[in-house]
Design a protein around this motif. Structure first.
Motif, mmCIF file in Angstrom:
data_model
loop_
_atom_site.group_PDB
_atom_site.id
_atom_site.type_symbol
_atom_site.label_atom_id
_atom_site.label_comp_id
_atom_site.label_asym_id
_atom_site.label_seq_id
_atom_site.Cartn_x
_atom_site.Cartn_y
_atom_site.Cartn_z
ATOM 1 N N VAL A 51 0.852 -1.188 0.000
ATOM 2 C CA VAL A 51 0.000 0.000 0.000
ATOM 3 C C VAL A 51 0.886 1.236 0.000
ATOM 4 O O VAL A 51 1.886 1.303 0.710
ATOM 5 N N ARG A 52 0.517 2.189 -0.835
ATOM 6 C CA ARG A 52 1.254 3.440 -0.940
ATOM 7 C C ARG A 52 0.527 4.468 -0.090
ATOM 8 O O ARG A 52 -0.611 4.822 -0.379
ATOM 9 N N SER A 53 1.168 4.952 0.931
ATOM 10 C CA SER A 53 0.481 5.769 1.930
ATOM 11 C C SER A 53 -0.058 7.068 1.369
ATOM 12 O O SER A 53 -1.119 7.534 1.780
ATOM 13 N N ARG A 54 0.651 7.690 0.444
ATOM 14 C CA ARG A 54 0.253 9.033 0.026
ATOM 15 C C ARG A 54 -1.086 9.053 -0.692
ATOM 16 O O ARG A 54 -1.785 10.059 -0.674
ATOM 17 N N ASP A 55 -1.456 7.933 -1.325
ATOM 18 C CA ASP A 55 -2.747 7.914 -2.018
ATOM 19 C C ASP A 55 -3.563 6.652 -1.738
ATOM 20 O O ASP A 55 -4.661 6.494 -2.288
ATOM 21 N N GLY A 56 -3.050 5.773 -0.888
ATOM 22 C CA GLY A 56 -3.798 4.570 -0.540
ATOM 23 C C GLY A 56 -3.842 3.509 -1.612
ATOM 24 O O GLY A 56 -4.550 2.505 -1.471
ATOM 25 N N ASN A 57 -3.075 3.687 -2.670
ATOM 26 C CA ASN A 57 -3.079 2.717 -3.761
ATOM 27 C C ASN A 57 -2.571 1.364 -3.269
ATOM 28 O O ASN A 57 -1.527 1.288 -2.641
ATOM 29 N N MET A 58 -3.310 0.316 -3.597
ATOM 30 C CA MET A 58 -2.971 -1.022 -3.135
ATOM 31 C C MET A 58 -2.558 -1.911 -4.309
ATOM 32 O O MET A 58 -3.023 -1.726 -5.437
ATOM 33 N N GLU A 59 -1.717 -2.875 -4.002
ATOM 34 C CA GLU A 59 -1.262 -3.809 -5.022
ATOM 35 C C GLU A 59 -1.218 -5.202 -4.402
ATOM 36 O O GLU A 59 -0.894 -5.349 -3.217
ATOM 37 N N TYR A 60 -1.535 -6.209 -5.218
ATOM 38 C CA TYR A 60 -1.555 -7.590 -4.740
ATOM 39 C C TYR A 60 -0.868 -8.519 -5.729
ATOM 40 O O TYR A 60 -0.939 -8.315 -6.948
ATOM 41 N N ALA A 61 -0.225 -9.532 -5.182
ATOM 42 C CA ALA A 61 0.276 -10.601 -6.036
ATOM 43 C C ALA A 61 -0.919 -11.361 -6.617
ATOM 44 O O ALA A 61 -1.981 -11.461 -5.984
ATOM 45 N N ASP A 62 -0.726 -11.903 -7.814
ATOM 46 C CA ASP A 62 -1.816 -12.631 -8.465
ATOM 47 C C ASP A 62 -2.312 -13.796 -7.611
ATOM 48 O O ASP A 62 -3.498 -14.136 -7.634
ATOM 49 N N THR A 63 -1.407 -14.404 -6.874
ATOM 50 C CA THR A 63 -1.752 -15.594 -6.097
ATOM 51 C C THR A 63 -2.672 -15.298 -4.920
ATOM 52 O O THR A 63 -3.289 -16.207 -4.371
ATOM 53 N N VAL A 64 -2.762 -14.027 -4.493
ATOM 54 C CA VAL A 64 -3.577 -13.702 -3.320
ATOM 55 C C VAL A 64 -4.722 -12.750 -3.619
ATOM 56 O O VAL A 64 -5.575 -12.518 -2.759
ATOM 57 N N ARG A 65 -4.745 -12.187 -4.822
ATOM 58 C CA ARG A 65 -5.776 -11.205 -5.165
ATOM 59 C C ARG A 65 -7.162 -11.835 -5.009
ATOM 60 O O ARG A 65 -7.421 -12.927 -5.468
ATOM 61 N N GLY A 66 -8.022 -11.108 -4.336
ATOM 62 C CA GLY A 66 -9.369 -11.606 -4.093
ATOM 63 C C GLY A 66 -9.526 -12.332 -2.770
ATOM 64 O O GLY A 66 -10.640 -12.552 -2.308
ATOM 65 N N ARG A 67 -8.408 -12.707 -2.157
ATOM 66 C CA ARG A 67 -8.459 -13.393 -0.859
ATOM 67 C C ARG A 67 -7.812 -12.579 0.248
ATOM 68 O O ARG A 67 -8.211 -12.680 1.411
#
Length: 126
Positions: A51-67
């Motif tokens: 998570v990028r604090s300045r704008d809250g942008n989140m990123e996930y690995a493909d293996t965990v996205r959705g969970r």
């Protein structure tokens, strides 16, 4: 010096859930990029979420996205990782990390992070 302490790991059955916490001290996390990583025995450390604090942008690995879901509580200077539907192969030590600048590395690449916690063990087993 920024310090990070993880907690919330433990033993959970396949399909179960855990919520990991990463509490920061020394500095506010407002200017940092925060990442969650995991490392299983004999394997390389892999990025799970960021998570990028300045704008809250989140990123996930493909293996965990959705969970998995990453979130922040600014008042508590804490980042969380909610993990649902856990799988046995996700047994690992989970680390949180922080950086102001990743120096060209991607957010799920560990080389860009300067500050690390000591990790919390997650074991997924029946």
């Amino acid at each position: 010096q920024l310090q990070l302490v993880e907690s919330g790991g433990g033993l959970v059955q396949p399909g179960g859930s855990l919520r990991l916490s990463c509490v920061a001290s020394g500095y506010t996390l407002d200017y940092y990029i925060i990442g969650w990583f995991r490392q299983a025995p004999g394997k390389e450390r892999e990025g799970v979420s960021s998570v990028r604090s300045r704008d809250g942008n989140m990123e996930y690995a493909d293996t965990v996205r959705g969970r998995f879901t990453i979130s922040r509580d600014n008042a508590k200077n804490t980042v969380y990782l909610q993990m649902n539907n856990l799988r046995p192969k996700e047994t690992a030590v989970y680390y949180c990390a922080a950086a102001i600048e990743l120096r060209g590395w991607r957010r799920l690449e560990s080389q860009g992070y300067d500050y690390w916690g000591r990790g919390t063990q997650v074991t997924v087993s029946s």
